[in-house]
Design a protein around this motif. Structure first.
Motif, PDB file in Angstrom:
ATOM      1  N   SER A  70       4.272  20.003 -10.213  1.00 54.19           N
ATOM      2  CA  SER A  70       2.946  19.938 -10.834  1.00 54.19           C
ATOM      3  C   SER A  70       2.977  19.299 -12.223  1.00 54.19           C
ATOM      4  N   LYS A  71       4.165  19.156 -12.798  1.00 52.01           N
ATOM      5  CA  LYS A  71       4.283  18.583 -14.141  1.00 52.01           C
ATOM      6  C   LYS A  71       4.473  17.071 -14.127  1.00 52.01           C
ATOM      7  N   ILE A  72       4.448  16.481 -12.943  1.00 55.92           N
ATOM      8  CA  ILE A  72       4.612  15.034 -12.818  1.00 55.92           C
ATOM      9  C   ILE A  72       3.258  14.342 -12.960  1.00 55.92           C
ATOM     10  N   ILE A  73       3.232  13.300 -13.762  1.00 57.56           N
ATOM     11  CA  ILE A  73       2.021  12.510 -13.987  1.00 57.56           C
ATOM     12  C   ILE A  73       2.308  11.065 -13.577  1.00 57.56           C
ATOM     13  N   ILE A  74       1.509  10.516 -12.684  1.00 57.92           N
ATOM     14  CA  ILE A  74       1.618   9.103 -12.326  1.00 57.92           C
ATOM     15  C   ILE A  74       0.648   8.328 -13.215  1.00 57.92           C
ATOM     16  N   ASP A  75       1.180   7.493 -14.094  1.00 58.72           N
ATOM     17  CA  ASP A  75       0.327   6.744 -15.011  1.00 58.72           C
ATOM     18  C   ASP A  75      -0.257   5.489 -14.374  1.00 58.72           C
ATOM     19  N   GLU A  76       0.534   4.834 -13.536  1.00 58.72           N
ATOM     20  CA  GLU A  76       0.052   3.591 -12.951  1.00 58.72           C
ATOM     21  C   GLU A  76       0.881   3.210 -11.745  1.00 58.72           C
ATOM     22  N   VAL A  77       0.197   2.787 -10.688  1.00 59.86           N
ATOM     23  CA  VAL A  77       0.865   2.112  -9.580  1.00 59.86           C
ATOM     24  C   VAL A  77       0.695   0.631  -9.859  1.00 59.86           C
ATOM     25  N   LEU A  82       0.831  -1.198   0.000  1.00 60.55           N
ATOM     26  CA  LEU A  82       0.000   0.000   0.000  1.00 60.55           C
ATOM     27  C   LEU A  82       0.871   1.255   0.000  1.00 60.55           C
ATOM     28  N   PHE A  83       2.062   1.134   0.570  1.00 58.22           N
ATOM     29  CA  PHE A  83       2.985   2.266   0.605  1.00 58.22           C
ATOM     30  C   PHE A  83       3.385   2.713  -0.795  1.00 58.22           C
ATOM     31  N   GLU A  84       3.300   1.816  -1.779  1.00 59.11           N
ATOM     32  CA  GLU A  84       3.652   2.173  -3.151  1.00 59.11           C
ATOM     33  C   GLU A  84       2.804   3.338  -3.657  1.00 59.11           C
ATOM     34  N   TYR A  85       1.547   3.372  -3.230  1.00 54.56           N
ATOM     35  CA  TYR A  85       0.658   4.456  -3.652  1.00 54.56           C
ATOM     36  C   TYR A  85       1.091   5.788  -3.039  1.00 54.56           C
ATOM     37  N   LEU A  86       1.453   5.749  -1.744  1.00 56.63           N
ATOM     38  CA  LEU A  86       1.930   6.985  -1.109  1.00 56.63           C
ATOM     39  C   LEU A  86       3.245   7.423  -1.727  1.00 56.63           C
ATOM     40  N   ALA A  87       4.150   6.474  -1.994  1.00 60.14           N
ATOM     41  CA  ALA A  87       5.447   6.816  -2.572  1.00 60.14           C
ATOM     42  C   ALA A  87       5.269   7.539  -3.903  1.00 60.14           C
ATOM     43  N   ALA A  88       4.382   7.027  -4.747  1.00 58.07           N
ATOM     44  CA  ALA A  88       4.128   7.672  -6.041  1.00 58.07           C
ATOM     45  C   ALA A  88       3.542   9.070  -5.850  1.00 58.07           C
ATOM     46  N   GLU A  89       2.649   9.204  -4.886  1.00 53.84           N
ATOM     47  CA  GLU A  89       2.019  10.501  -4.641  1.00 53.84           C
ATOM     48  C   GLU A  89       3.012  11.504  -4.054  1.00 53.84           C
ATOM     49  N   ILE A  90       3.904  11.033  -3.189  1.00 46.32           N
ATOM     50  CA  ILE A  90       4.922  11.912  -2.612  1.00 46.32           C
ATOM     51  C   ILE A  90       5.772  12.522  -3.717  1.00 46.32           C
ATOM     52  N   TYR A  91       6.183  11.700  -4.674  1.00 45.10           N
ATOM     53  CA  TYR A  91       6.989  12.251  -5.768  1.00 45.10           C
ATOM     54  C   TYR A  91       6.159  13.208  -6.622  1.00 45.10           C
ATOM     55  N   ARG A  92       4.887  12.862  -6.859  1.00 46.94           N
ATOM     56  CA  ARG A  92       4.035  13.746  -7.653  1.00 46.94           C
ATOM     57  C   ARG A  92       3.885  15.108  -6.995  1.00 46.94           C
ATOM     58  N   MET A  93       3.875  15.147  -5.665  1.00 45.87           N
ATOM     59  CA  MET A  93       3.729  16.408  -4.941  1.00 45.87           C
ATOM     60  C   MET A  93       4.897  17.368  -5.168  1.00 45.87           C
ATOM     61  N   THR A  94       6.035  16.866  -5.607  1.00 47.32           N
ATOM     62  CA  THR A  94       7.218  17.716  -5.748  1.00 47.32           C
ATOM     63  C   THR A  94       7.171  18.600  -6.985  1.00 47.32           C
ATOM     64  N   ILE A 119      10.118  12.751   2.825  1.00 44.70           N
ATOM     65  CA  ILE A 119       8.680  12.451   2.836  1.00 44.70           C
ATOM     66  C   ILE A 119       7.942  13.386   3.773  1.00 44.70           C
ATOM     67  N   VAL A 120       8.437  13.513   5.019  1.00 44.59           N
ATOM     68  CA  VAL A 120       7.699  14.341   5.980  1.00 44.59           C
ATOM     69  C   VAL A 120       7.775  15.824   5.610  1.00 44.59           C
ATOM     70  N   LYS A 121       8.899  16.265   5.065  1.00 42.34           N
ATOM     71  CA  LYS A 121       9.001  17.682   4.682  1.00 42.34           C
ATOM     72  C   LYS A 121       8.058  18.008   3.520  1.00 42.34           C
ATOM     73  N   ILE A 122       7.923  17.089   2.585  1.00 37.63           N
ATOM     74  CA  ILE A 122       6.996  17.304   1.470  1.00 37.63           C
ATOM     75  C   ILE A 122       5.562  17.371   1.989  1.00 37.63           C
ATOM     76  N   LEU A 123       5.210  16.492   2.902  1.00 34.68           N
ATOM     77  CA  LEU A 123       3.864  16.511   3.479  1.00 34.68           C
ATOM     78  C   LEU A 123       3.628  17.789   4.280  1.00 34.68           C
ATOM     79  N   ILE A 124       4.635  18.216   5.030  1.00 37.66           N
ATOM     80  CA  ILE A 124       4.506  19.444   5.820  1.00 37.66           C
ATOM     81  C   ILE A 124       4.243  20.639   4.915  1.00 37.66           C
ATOM     82  N   GLU A 125       4.933  20.703   3.777  1.00 35.18           N
ATOM     83  CA  GLU A 125       4.722  21.804   2.832  1.00 35.18           C
ATOM     84  C   GLU A 125       3.296  21.805   2.286  1.00 35.18           C
ATOM     85  N   LYS A 126       2.670  20.651   2.286  1.00 32.27           N
ATOM     86  CA  LYS A 126       1.283  20.544   1.818  1.00 32.27           C
ATOM     87  C   LYS A 126       0.279  20.730   2.956  1.00 32.27           C
ATOM     88  N   GLY A 127       0.771  21.111   4.124  1.00 28.05           N
ATOM     89  CA  GLY A 127      -0.131  21.365   5.252  1.00 28.05           C
ATOM     90  C   GLY A 127      -0.433  20.155   6.106  1.00 28.05           C
TER      91      GLY A 127
END
Length: 400
Positions: free
Chosen positions: A270-277, A256-268, A373-381
């Motif tokens: 706006s031009k990143i597109i996740i096609d498939e987990v 399940l962490f694979e989904y968060l990992a992909a989303e964490i990178y996408r958060m860095t 990971i935590v710094k990226i999440l913190i930047e997103k509130g």
């Protein structure tokens, strides 16, 4: 790194990344900034002169406020700084230190049609940097000016909304450029205090910017940099608490962490597109695949990437840290194809040998560790356990 002792501050120059020690009496008199320049000993915004006729401005940041994460990009010379309306109950410019009023005036002068930049004084950046002699010590980060090369007047000063305890309020997010100036002479600081106009000590880069608006940022290319394990892990208790919760949440279901990992990178970006987990599929060793958009919107190109996710123990729950080693990194390197790059996301850290081999051999691999990971999440509130619980339970539901 050069360190100036507390008793020498009144006569010192300002050197990029030098440390200026505070006192150790345990009171506000320990503040070193006021010894360097007479601006008072408290607050993020400090200045000399009046609001309508400023001699200079000091911007101080602790770098520790997770709700308002001031950042310095040393590669581009861009300083991201938040205003001083950080609690609800006040209008945007109704602040004790007048910080947001100063920001408003600075950027209005920057974009003035009649006489741009004429009312903008030198702005000096200091960052908290405790030493063994004093917790009040600071580091000089440079002389900056409002705005950047790549942001227009709708982007370089933005009023953003925040919510605290259900109450909404606004604060500024401002972007500054740190100029390519290695040393600020004491002679110029003294001339600023005495309001000497056209001082010969005035730095050339600042003079050119005042006259024609040309930015000469202090850029610094990274050397081959290997982050230590400690540098890949959180800096403070709040970040550790968040990382510990993330690891505990996903440790029983690392897929399940694979989904968060992909989303964490996408958060860095706006031009990143996740096609498939690619959970549970024949993925060739890749946990997610995607693309990043490059070029013009009307005629873009896309660079493909593969994500590898590792939910490893970062050294919590009374267990030793489990780092990502050569075997796991080599697996990702072998899976990326021509003109692709890889992204490895882990709740832990990448071991020294694996990190060194990737950087030395020039493999196109991005590492995102527990700290990232935590710094990226913190930047997103997502900066408290309750907000993290809400985010994870809403987006990453565990199977029953």
């Amino acid at each position: 790194m050069k360190i100036y002792p507390f008793d020498k501050l009144s006569n010192c120059d300002l050197i990029i990344d030098a440390v200026y020690e505070g006192g150790n009496n345990g009171n506000v008199g320990d503040d070193p900034i006021n010894k360097i320049l007479p601006v008072g000993n408290q607050g993020g915004f400090r200045y000399a002169g009046s609001l309508s006729n400023l001699k200079y401005i000091i911007l101080y940041t602790s770098g520790e406020n997770i709700d308002w994460p001031d950042t310095i990009d040393t590669e581009t010379g861009i300083f991201q700084y938040y205003g001083d309306n950080k609690k609800p109950g006040h209008e945007l410019h109704d602040t004790k230190k007048n910080g947001n009023t100063i920001l408003k005036n600075l950027f209005e002068s920057l974009h003035s049609q009649e006489s741009p930049r004429t009312n903008i004084p030198p702005i000096f950046i200091f960052k908290k940097h405790p030493t063994k002699n004093s917790n009040r010590s600071v580091q000089f980060k440079g002389l900056c000016v409002p705005g950047t090369i790549d942001k227009n007047q709708l982007e370089d000063l933005v009023a953003i909304w925040k919510t605290t305890d259900g109450l909404r309020f606004q604060n500024y997010l401002a972007f500054f450029t740190i100029l390519n100036i290695a040393k600020i002479s004491r002679a110029w600081l003294d001339s600023l205090n005495n309001r000497v106009i056209d001082s010969k000590e005035e730095p050339v880069s600042f003079n050119k910017w005042i006259k024609n608006g040309k930015y000469t940022p202090l850029t610094s290319q990274r050397t081959i940099s290997i982050r230590t394990i400690n540098e890949q892990l959180p800096d403070n208790k709040i970040e550790w608490d968040l990382l510990k919760f993330i690891y505990e949440y996903f440790s029983s279901d690392p897929a399940l962490f694979e989904y968060l990992a992909a989303e964490i990178y996408r958060m860095t970006d706006s031009k990143i597109i996740i096609d498939e987990v690619t959970r549970g599929t024949i993925d060739g060793g890749r946990d997610a695949i995607g693309r990043i958009k490059l070029g013009l919107n009307d005629d873009p190109i896309f660079a493909e990437f593969a994500v590898e996710a590792k939910c490893y123990n970062p050294g919590v729950l009374d267990k030793k840290i489990n780092t990502v080693g050569v075997k796991e990194v080599s697996r990702l390197v072998s899976r990326i194809r021509n003109r692709q790059f890889g992204v490895l996301v882990t709740t832990s850290a990448v071991a020294k040998q694996a990190y060194e081999e990737v950087r030395t051999d020039g493999h196109p691999i991005i590492f995102l560790s527990g700290k990232d990971i935590v710094k990226i999440l913190i930047e997103k509130g997502i900066n408290t356990i309750p907000t993290l619980i809400e985010y994870l339970s809403k987006n990453y539901k565990k199977s029953t």
